[in-house]
Design a protein around this motif. Sequence first.
Motif, PDB file in Angstrom:
ATOM      1  N   TYR A 788       0.848  -1.185   0.000  1.00 51.81           N
ATOM      2  CA  TYR A 788       0.000   0.000   0.000  1.00 51.81           C
ATOM      3  C   TYR A 788       0.884   1.236   0.000  1.00 51.81           C
ATOM      4  N   VAL A 789       0.223   2.378  -0.057  1.00 48.54           N
ATOM      5  CA  VAL A 789       0.942   3.639  -0.088  1.00 48.54           C
ATOM      6  C   VAL A 789       0.516   4.441   1.140  1.00 48.54           C
ATOM      7  N   LEU A 790       1.456   4.818   1.969  1.00 50.93           N
ATOM      8  CA  LEU A 790       1.163   5.723   3.078  1.00 50.93           C
ATOM      9  C   LEU A 790       2.135   6.878   2.980  1.00 50.93           C
ATOM     10  N   ASN A 791       1.610   8.067   3.133  1.00 44.09           N
ATOM     11  CA  ASN A 791       2.466   9.249   3.080  1.00 44.09           C
ATOM     12  C   ASN A 791       3.316   9.253   1.807  1.00 44.09           C
ATOM     13  N   ASN A 792       2.688   8.877   0.719  1.00 43.22           N
ATOM     14  CA  ASN A 792       3.342   8.855  -0.595  1.00 43.22           C
ATOM     15  C   ASN A 792       4.528   7.915  -0.701  1.00 43.22           C
ATOM     16  N   ALA A 793       4.585   6.921   0.150  1.00 46.16           N
ATOM     17  CA  ALA A 793       5.656   5.928   0.048  1.00 46.16           C
ATOM     18  C   ALA A 793       5.040   4.538   0.131  1.00 46.16           C
ATOM     19  N   ILE A 794       5.682   3.628  -0.561  1.00 49.34           N
ATOM     20  CA  ILE A 794       5.136   2.270  -0.565  1.00 49.34           C
ATOM     21  C   ILE A 794       5.444   1.577   0.758  1.00 49.34           C
ATOM     22  N   VAL A 795       4.430   0.975   1.345  1.00 54.83           N
ATOM     23  CA  VAL A 795       4.660   0.165   2.541  1.00 54.83           C
ATOM     24  C   VAL A 795       4.309  -1.282   2.214  1.00 54.83           C
TER      25      VAL A 795
END
Lengths: 1145, 508
Positions: A788-795
């Motif tokens: 997923y994407v959180l804070n514009n970064a992939i997690v």
Amino acid sequence: MEKCLQSLRTKIGISLSGMITLLFLTSVGFSQVNLASVGEFSFPRTQHQLDVLIDIELVNANVGEVLDVIERKSGFNLVYDKSILSHKALFTMEAQKISLYEFLQKISSQSALRFKQVNNNLNVTVVESDRERLNAIEDIRVTGSVVDENGEPLPGATVSVLGTSIGTVTDIDGQYSLNVPEESTLVFSYIGYESKSIVVGMQNTINVTLSEDQSSLDEVIVTGYGTQERAKVTSAISEVNTSELKSLPLSQPGQLLQGRASGITVRDNNGAPGSTPSIQVRGLSSINAGVSPLVVIDGNPVGDIPSSLSANDIQKITVLKDAASTSIYGARGSNGVVLIETVRAKEAQGQVEYTLSGGYNYLPQNWRPTFLNAQQYAQYNVERIQELNARNNTSNPVPQIYLDVLADPNYGPGTNWQDEVIQEGSDAQFQSHNLTYRGGNEKLRGAVSAGYLDQDGLLPNTNFKRYSLRTNVDGKFNNWLSAGANLSVSHTESNETPELGPRGISMTAMTLSPLKSPYDENGELVPYIDGDSPGYFSFANPLFKSKVTKDQTISRDIYAGMNLDIKIIEGLHFRPRVYSRLLTTTNNVFIPTTVGRPAIGNGGRPPLTNRASNVNYDITNWGIDNLLSYEKMIGKHSFGVLLGYTSQKQSGETSSINASNFPNDNNINFLEASQVSAAVTDRSNWALAALFGRLNYDFNGKYLAEVNFRREGSSRFGAKNKYGNFPSASVGWRVSEESFYPKDFFINELKIRSSYGITGNSAIGDFDQYGQILSIPNLNNLNNNYNYVLNNAIVNGKSLASLGSENLKWETSKQFDIGLSLGFFDDQFGLKVDYYEKTTEDMLFNVSVPQASGFSSSRINIGEMLNKGWDFEAVGTHQVNNFRWNGNLNVSLLRNVVTSMPEQIERITIGDNITEEGLPVGSLWGYQIDGIFNTREQLDNPDLYGYPGAKDFGGYIYRDVNDDGIINAQDKTNIGNPHPRTVLGFNNQFNYKNLSLSILMTGSFGYQIANALYEASYNEVGRWNVDEAFLTRWKSPENPGAGRIPAIYYPGQHFVSNVYVEDGDHLWIKNVTLGYQLPASLVDRTEFISNVRFTLSAQNLFKVTNYTGYNPEVSQNGGTPSRIGVDNFAYPVPRTVTIGASITL
Amino acid sequence: MRKYTIKSNIQIGFFVLALIFGSGCSEDFLTVTPNHYTTEADFYQTDDDFIQATNAVYGDLQTFTLSAHVLQEGRSDNTTYDNENDQGSLGGAAQLGFLDQFKETSDANSIAGPWNSIYNAIKDCNVPLYHLETAVIDPDLARRLEGELRFFRAYFHFIAVQYWGDVPLLLEPITTAEQAFAIKRSPVSEVYQSIITDVQFAISSLDPSYTGSNKGRVTSFAAKMLLAKVYMTSTDNRDYGLAQRELEDIVNSGLFEILPSYADLFDPAMKNSKESIFEVQYLDGTAGEASNFIYQFAPVGSGGTVFLGPGNGGGRNIPTLDMVNTYEVNDLRKDVSIGFFDRGPLSVPFVKKYDNDVDPDFATTPDNWPIYRYADVLLLLAEAINEQGYDTGLPFTYLNEIRSRANLPDLTPADLPDQDAFRTAIAHERRVELAFENHRWFDLLRTGKAIEVMSAYGQVELANPTTPPPNFLPYDETCWVMTPNKLLYQIPSGELNLAPFIEQNPTD
């Protein structure tokens, strides 16, 4: 070799010393032979043996002990009649060092014992009278040579004097020399050859030619981890001797089995070059765990027959069918076992054989479906639009292109795309070369075989090449140790068609418009064939697509094995074996920008994004067998015991790279692609270990019994169910051996046998027991991942992506077999009949589960299935003067039924197949069409159903199978049985002088095929060319046509239904081979050639069938039981015609 | 006649040794574990494990949202399908055309897909929830993760119950095939009861907002929004007062505001703005985290014109002429929401909100998808108050706050003199304000207007199709025949074939 017959004529009167006897009275029975030195055990075996000095000391030794000393000290084999031992002489000799000659003289002088050296044998006799004592060595010396029919010397052949133990063996040049008593008869024998007896008379030179003994070759039958005397076999075993199958145009070894043994179904379900046929032994005994027999090559269990194996390297194939013969393979024995022996040399063979064949592939016109030609196609399209307009009250115009064709009487038939696409004759060649060297002597035998095969496919740019090299060596080092080793290296290269199946090359070749040409006005290939008119399908030009697309698989396959045979005591052998396989496979795919995809209008027009993939598999497999076998005969009781331990482990890995959008089509550098994804995953990782044993017993070769047991553990199962037990037992009675059995009865052999046993199946995923935690389940669909994407970064996200099945256990098959083996007229004809019932329980099935669970499937044990049937195998041979006939007829009757399914899983449906209780596994599944609506009464009948929106004139009448008043997928039902009920093979070979003709017929009857290519070929809504059946479609109540094709498009017209189902019954003339052997008189003129044979061979020569598809043996999805019997543009099977030659030096 | 020799004894010893070496340590030998993934038994141990397991549900939401428009927007009067599409998508396996015309069958894979992805997501909630019960991890983290997981379990069950009515209610992970086959449908009321319990827990355990590396996670206000929607949707639990209370909490929090520019809402540079309560996060690029809405929504043949990257235009979710015409004159939102592609004689409308592709090589876009935003809150709050009684105060304030951003004149009690007039105005406003954000079909269901609205729309479309129907799928009197049975989707036939205890919804 000379003179060795030293008569030991010393005859010193012997008076046994009573004093000595008294002296050692206390130690009677314990007299000693004192050996001076252990280090002098063996002598060089030369003519000087008699001169070698030995240390000797005898104290009151009896005859047996003296002989024992002689044997040990001399290295000679002693040959004597046991009655000698009853001589009551006792010998005493003070410690001394004398020559053997002297020693023997002394013995001779003290007793009536006489010694004669015959090569390495020392013949011991007793002088019965003075006369004989005086003439003990009045023998004749005979020399000569022993050769085979080709004049090749036979080293190691036995030459013996009938009724005595006098004898010798031939040397490396086949020479022998032997001193024999007058008027003896010499017997010449050699394994695999007919023995010959010759009265010596006054001859000093006797040269003998031995001829091969066909029957003695068959005395022994190969079984699991051993061999057995044919007459004593109590289980169901079939054999195919492949020696006469050289230079057949076969690329795959599995094809050798086709039609040549009962109970075995071999289907060429795919004609692509290099594709392996599916092989089943006694039906399908699982739903979707493995269904192929276990293949064991020279003792190495490899799983399926690898396409890297050259058919030319195979010497013999043995198929173990019942549980008694397969349970020793435990968890892999359920589907039968195929034992393959590859080329080996015989003793004394020195032979070079070169075999070549070459020819062309064809797809005869009448094997192809017929589509509309240009005129028919144009006319059909005009009518199609008119009929739709009339029904829908529309006024769509007829495209001009069709009207133009109809207006032009000279237009002709247009393009026949099948003719354009299918490559035949010199465009589709077959060639095969094989060079085999065999050589050996008593100590070491070796065979080396090198092969090259190059086979073109019927579809453009498809091809299979194989380079193979094999070495098998057998050595006998001394009388307790022998060893063997084999090594095989092969390289295969397969160019595959970029696309098969429903929208692939074959489909395009049938459905493309006859109004279009693959070439432009300059003769260049057109990349993309646009639809005739708006709304019509456009396709990539199949010729262009095949040419520019790459799909290449390269495999490197290495097998090596080594085995020892250590004789511990007579009859007790320890046989360890190690084996290993390394397989690496690389698949490279590239689809350039110029390849379009099928679409209506312009949607698929190139350029599109180019893409490539590179997938590497590798497998490392190794195994160890430890076998201990013991054979013993006590009176008329004979026993055999086998104990074994085996472990095998495989590890493998797949690494794959998928990439798209390369800067150009010429240089595929993955670093330059815009999008690249890569992964390394497990390929195949498993381990098994097993202990097993076998006990055979027979009484007088008449009453036979055998018990087998195997306990096996597998890494594929969880802790609770890791081990399985696989016992079996069989009994036999050779009625013809009984004293009451009439001696000259025309049935010379009659054996009744029966067996019962349990085997297993563990052919499931290596890690099915574990639930998988994954981030990205599928490299080809990155969008469907758990990140997923959180804070514009992939997690990273991780999900339990599969349901672990830690409670899985073995699938078990229980098989009962009863059989008869008969021989007629002194084995001129033979018949084997078997009836069997095989019940499979706890079938391992990767069952689709309701997706509400969050999972799509789970591997479980379910259900029960029964396979029962009859195997008949008749063989015959007959010779009249120069004419010889050999025949083999095998018939297999088979019935499969699923006998039980769990309550929650009443039916398993996959694609067009269904498995449910009471039906054969993987029965064909579809709608039931009961005709076409043709009358008002039918339309008004509420009990007749159409597909929703299609209950109208010319629409199909659907059967509402579940009676819910609506037609939908719930109304699909059983519409056919994909399993042949009868499989037949009939092989005849005729020899007349130097000519030979063999004809192989194969056939299958009583089964159906879902010809899913109708989905495309009966599809007028597809807006492409259609099958000629459309000429007789329903047009109006007055003109209802042939009843097969309904009116122009209604919804629901293109589902698999009984309309698609056809009988697959067929009879092939599978192979005809004509051979001519150059006369010996001609060959003999050359100094170096011993045999030349020419062959003309045709594979798939002729077929008799009503099936309209390319190939009635088809199964689109291979042998997978839950997906069989579907033909959806499978690769056609070619007719191959070759000429060949075989030259032996 | 040979006796044993010393050599023989050596041979026996060799054999015994071989047996021992060969058969030793077989338990280890027979344990082969996978190298390329973790097994279930080795996971669900650490903080990180549970964070990743929870992230997976967000991943599921991404996947689900990419095609949610088919059943939530395409079904409604807002959008239809480009009839230049082929048989395979309109009437074949996907049945997009059939779905549009209320003629689909249970075989439609456009129904099976959402069923599968919804229940996959519910599984991804239940599995970590089950392991959380015994996990030894940071308790604060555990509480937050439980809140997130239960929010999503409620969210997906809520979608499912609106699609299919009675649905399987799954609160425990399935661990065996037997359990999977035993799954049955639960009554709608039970499903809602469980949804409410889960959401209430989520409200209590989640923070009002997250920052830093947790930015984008679901918050307590998102949970409140979900709860309000449930109270306004579930017939059994319908309670506009409770809904009002939850919505007012959001308004009173002061965390949210209406952005001045409607267009900014769909600007990838403005992701997670003050107006956003919860949105599905996507990231452009080829790692599988990008959205691709414009590639799906562009008219057939518009490749290179409407969007940059490869392809031909998916022709999905095409705004209907009815939708195009429903905008009031001067409504600024129309041009932000709808574009037109000139295709021969035809000008084909398309959804423009998500047209932000930047990479010509790939069918990827950076666009997030709004799930809940503040405009939705205000309109819902206005509706909730109005449903409890005509009110000329706050409801008008909320409605006009939305209208004024769209450059439309305020509506006054004179324009909307009664509860019903206000109800109609709210419905219209929601249709255009939240156009193509997957609210319309649920709004029609919730307000009981679906049959009426869709029947009328059907007549309009029959008379004047948005794109001309293809000859293989002509429009006729069997299209848009609205009955109560059409308000629920069919259970996918594949599932019915497998699951012995799942029954089909009634059909006409």
